[in-house]
Design an enzyme around this catalytic site. Structure first.
Site, PDB file in Angstrom:
ATOM      1  N   ILE A  36     -37.025  -3.914 102.587  1.00  0.00           N
ATOM      2  CA  ILE A  36     -35.731  -3.791 101.898  1.00  0.00           C
ATOM      3  C   ILE A  36     -35.607  -2.445 101.178  1.00  0.00           C
ATOM      4  CG2 ILE A  36     -36.364  -4.782  99.654  1.00  0.00           C
ATOM      5  CD1 ILE A  36     -33.805  -6.507  99.891  1.00  0.00           C
ATOM      6  N   HIS A 110     -49.257  -9.078 104.012  1.00  0.00           N
ATOM      7  CA  HIS A 110     -48.376  -8.306 104.890  1.00  0.00           C
ATOM      8  C   HIS A 110     -49.003  -6.954 105.173  1.00  0.00           C
ATOM      9  CE1 HIS A 110     -47.206  -7.745 100.684  1.00  0.00           C
ATOM     10  NE2 HIS A 110     -46.941  -6.482 100.984  1.00  0.00           N
TER      11      HIS A 110
END
Ligand code: 5GP
Length: 126
Positions: A36, A110
């Site tokens: 993002i 991640h």
């Protein structure tokens, strides 16, 4: 000591479909989506669908199928985004932050894939 997974973290919410994401690739065990707040022209996050807090947690407890799937997904992302040298790119950086000293913000494992321009020194001291 057992690993402590918080199922209210933002990536758990993305996996449950509670908040949207810009998916790049989805497989049986893995989801990849654009960060993002991209820190490079290519900035993709690759996460396991299983509840793993960190790289070491994933490496210790994920199944062989999950580990293979995530790694194969990384290879696909490097091809799809064109950052891999054999895909015509100039390379990339793969980062897994872990815990406080590692600067991990989201406690769901991640891998960041960053590329699209020269990324500079590996570490900057703050
Ligand atoms: P970390 O510091 O944990 O390694 O990185 C977390 C990353 O997740 C950051 O780069 C941040 O921009 C990204 N991020 C945080 N919240 C969201 C979100 O809701 N959607 C997406 N796509 N990325 C997020």
């Amino acid at each position: 000591m057992p690993y402590d997974y918080d199922n209210q973290n933002i990536f758990a919410k993305i996996l449950r479909g509670e908040i949207p994401n810009d998916t790049v690739l989805e497989t049986e065990h893995t989801l990849a989506f654009n960060d993002i707040g991209p820190q490079a022209p290519v900035h993709v996050l690759i996460i396991p669908k299983g509840p793993y807090v960190s790289f070491d947690h994933f490496s210790a407890e994920a199944s062989d199928a999950e580990i293979a799937d995530l790694n194969r997904s990384i290879a696909k992302i490097c091809q799809m985004t064109g950052v891999a040298p054999n895909a015509g790119g100039n390379g990339y950086r793969a980062i897994a932050n872990c815990g406080t000293d590692g600067g991990q913000e989201v406690p769901h494992f991640h891998i960041h894939i960053l590329g699209g321009h020269a990324l500079g020194a590996m570490l900057a001291r703050s």
